[in-house]
Design a protein around this motif. Structure first.
Motif, mmCIF file in Angstrom:
data_model
loop_
_atom_site.group_PDB
_atom_site.id
_atom_site.type_symbol
_atom_site.label_atom_id
_atom_site.label_comp_id
_atom_site.label_asym_id
_atom_site.label_seq_id
_atom_site.Cartn_x
_atom_site.Cartn_y
_atom_site.Cartn_z
ATOM 1 N N UNK A 11 0.818 -1.217 0.000
ATOM 2 C CA UNK A 11 0.000 0.000 0.000
ATOM 3 C C UNK A 11 0.845 1.257 0.000
ATOM 4 N N UNK A 12 2.099 1.145 0.384
ATOM 5 C CA UNK A 12 2.968 2.317 0.457
ATOM 6 C C UNK A 12 3.758 2.537 -0.823
ATOM 7 N N UNK A 13 3.626 1.647 -1.791
ATOM 8 C CA UNK A 13 4.396 1.758 -3.019
ATOM 9 C C UNK A 13 3.480 2.198 -4.162
ATOM 10 N N UNK A 14 3.845 3.284 -4.855
ATOM 11 C CA UNK A 14 3.006 3.718 -5.976
ATOM 12 C C UNK A 14 3.071 2.731 -7.122
ATOM 13 N N UNK A 15 1.943 2.553 -7.795
ATOM 14 C CA UNK A 15 1.923 1.696 -8.976
ATOM 15 C C UNK A 15 2.363 2.533 -10.167
ATOM 16 N N UNK A 16 3.427 2.142 -10.865
ATOM 17 C CA UNK A 16 3.903 2.954 -11.979
ATOM 18 C C UNK A 16 2.867 3.049 -13.090
ATOM 19 N N UNK A 17 2.727 4.234 -13.653
ATOM 20 C CA UNK A 17 1.784 4.420 -14.748
ATOM 21 C C UNK A 17 2.499 4.163 -16.072
ATOM 22 N N UNK A 18 1.741 3.810 -17.116
ATOM 23 C CA UNK A 18 2.368 3.592 -18.421
ATOM 24 C C UNK A 18 3.075 4.859 -18.885
ATOM 25 N N UNK A 19 4.189 4.702 -19.583
ATOM 26 C CA UNK A 19 4.940 5.853 -20.069
ATOM 27 C C UNK A 19 4.118 6.653 -21.071
ATOM 28 N N UNK A 20 4.262 7.956 -21.011
ATOM 29 C CA UNK A 20 3.602 8.825 -21.982
ATOM 30 C C UNK A 20 4.503 9.099 -23.182
ATOM 31 N N UNK A 41 12.195 11.981 -14.334
ATOM 32 C CA UNK A 41 12.242 10.605 -14.821
ATOM 33 C C UNK A 41 11.325 9.710 -13.988
ATOM 34 N N UNK A 42 11.332 9.901 -12.685
ATOM 35 C CA UNK A 42 10.455 9.118 -11.809
ATOM 36 C C UNK A 42 8.988 9.369 -12.118
ATOM 37 N N UNK A 43 8.656 10.640 -12.408
ATOM 38 C CA UNK A 43 7.257 11.016 -12.627
ATOM 39 C C UNK A 43 6.811 10.860 -14.080
ATOM 40 N N UNK A 44 7.748 10.572 -14.977
ATOM 41 C CA UNK A 44 7.389 10.405 -16.381
ATOM 42 C C UNK A 44 7.028 11.690 -17.080
ATOM 43 N N UNK A 45 7.658 12.793 -16.685
ATOM 44 C CA UNK A 45 7.287 14.095 -17.211
ATOM 45 C C UNK A 45 8.199 14.626 -18.291
ATOM 46 N N UNK A 46 8.010 15.916 -18.569
ATOM 47 C CA UNK A 46 8.821 16.660 -19.536
ATOM 48 C C UNK A 46 9.571 17.751 -18.803
ATOM 49 N N UNK A 47 10.812 17.988 -19.195
ATOM 50 C CA UNK A 47 11.597 19.060 -18.608
ATOM 51 C C UNK A 47 12.363 19.789 -19.703
ATOM 52 N N UNK A 48 12.319 21.101 -19.632
ATOM 53 C CA UNK A 48 13.133 21.941 -20.501
ATOM 54 C C UNK A 48 14.277 22.506 -19.664
ATOM 55 N N UNK A 49 15.517 22.138 -19.996
ATOM 56 C CA UNK A 49 16.663 22.771 -19.346
ATOM 57 C C UNK A 49 17.067 23.958 -20.206
ATOM 58 N N UNK A 50 17.477 25.049 -19.566
ATOM 59 C CA UNK A 50 17.630 26.304 -20.297
ATOM 60 C C UNK A 50 18.947 26.982 -19.937
ATOM 61 N N UNK A 51 19.794 27.126 -20.942
ATOM 62 C CA UNK A 51 21.073 27.801 -20.778
ATOM 63 C C UNK A 51 21.143 29.006 -21.714
ATOM 64 N N UNK A 52 21.713 30.103 -21.211
ATOM 65 C CA UNK A 52 21.974 31.293 -22.011
ATOM 66 C C UNK A 52 23.466 31.324 -22.351
ATOM 67 N N UNK A 53 23.834 31.312 -23.623
ATOM 68 C CA UNK A 53 25.259 31.361 -23.951
ATOM 69 C C UNK A 53 26.008 32.535 -23.324
ATOM 70 N N UNK A 54 25.349 33.684 -23.186
ATOM 71 C CA UNK A 54 26.067 34.835 -22.626
ATOM 72 C C UNK A 54 26.401 34.654 -21.148
ATOM 73 N N UNK A 55 25.740 33.700 -20.487
ATOM 74 C CA UNK A 55 26.035 33.448 -19.076
ATOM 75 C C UNK A 55 27.098 32.374 -18.866
#
Length: 283
Positions: free
Chosen positions: A6-15, A224-238
């Motif tokens: 009951x304490x372990x989440x059931x993984x959902x199918x990948x999106x 990765x655990x949640x099966x989501x999307x992430x945008x990593x964002x870098x500025x070349x001038x920085x």
């Protein structure tokens, strides 16, 4: 196979396409001095910004080393000024997307100004051989007219500030691929983001590159655990120090080296979301 407790989440199918559990886009913002020219703070010859002439080639070399194709959200004003850089991006398999005309603060524009900037920017893109599929509004906020204009001009997605779970189909059928402020290097490196750091309970002082790296690596694990999307964002001038470039490469190595993370330009991820709307939350 034992049943989860009951304490372990059931993984959902990948999106995401098999075998991927999550999707990540490596993105960059701001091409050269467009915003500085708008603000009358640029005093050097046009077309000589070291972020484009010196730093960007190093970044592209690192991305090629790790087989990453990125999305560069560039101001349309810069397309003609840095046409060679734009072509190098395209030849490397990277997407060139839209980031306003000269990085106008999008959330305060009225509809007439938006339409003017859409027209001017799409004309500049056509001349530069760029087909815009996506838009990241400078400042992170879109307005109500933005959605219809994106549809009218044939754009397919928008990348506003938001939460990962907002990924999906938005107004006018435009795909939403949000970015989170804490995945942006500027949030950590720039003094002007002190108020945004304070908003989330952080102290206002500028952070170190290693603090950014540590946080982002943990966030990648969560996505990765949640099966989501992430945008990593870098500025070349920085990326003005070897330490910051090392962090950029560490992130590139992390995402490219994980066979369960789909790393692709925003356009390709938006195409997948549009083709599988049932997997995503409607906005």
């Amino acid at each position: 196979m034992p049943h989860p407790s009951n304490n372990e989440p059931i993984p959902s199918p990948s999106r995401w396409p098999l075998p991927y559990k999550a999707a990540v886009s490596f993105t960059m913002d701001n091409l050269g001095e467009a915003q500085d020219v708008l603000n009358n703070t640029w005093s050097q010859p046009i077309g000589t910004h070291p972020a484009v002439t010196t730093t960007l080639p190093r970044i592209l070399s690192l991305l090629a080393k790790h087989n990453i194709r990125a999305t560069y959200f560039a101001e349309a004003w810069s397309l003609g000024v840095y046409l060679d850089a734009v072509r190098e991006l395209q030849e490397g398999g990277h997407e060139v997307a839209w980031h306003g005309w000269q990085h106008e603060r999008w959330g305060i524009l009225d509809g007439n100004k938006e339409r003017e900037l859409f027209g001017r920017s799409w004309d500049a893109a056509k001349k530069a051989g760029v087909r815009y599929f996506g838009f990241r509004p400078p400042g992170g906020k879109a307005n109500e007219p933005t959605w219809k204009l994106l549809d009218e001009y044939g754009a397919k997605y928008i990348s506003p500030e938001g939460r990962a779970e907002e990924t999906g189909i938005g107004k006018e059928g435009i795909v939403v691929l949000p970015f989170e402020w804490k995945t942006v290097d500027a949030w950590w490196y720039m003094e002007k983001f002190a108020s945004k750091r304070k908003e989330v309970g952080e102290n206002e002082e500028v952070k170190t590159a290693r603090e950014f790296e540590e946080w982002l690596m943990k966030r990648l694990d969560e996505v990765k655990r949640d099966g989501g999307f992430l945008s990593v964002l870098f500025h070349p001038f920085l990326q003005a120090s070897e330490e910051k470039l090392e962090v950029l490469e560490a992130v590139a190595k992390r995402i490219s080296g994980d066979p369960e993370i789909w790393v692709a330009p925003c356009k390709e991820i938006a195409d997948w979301v549009r083709e599988h709307p049932e997997l995503y939350r409607d906005r």
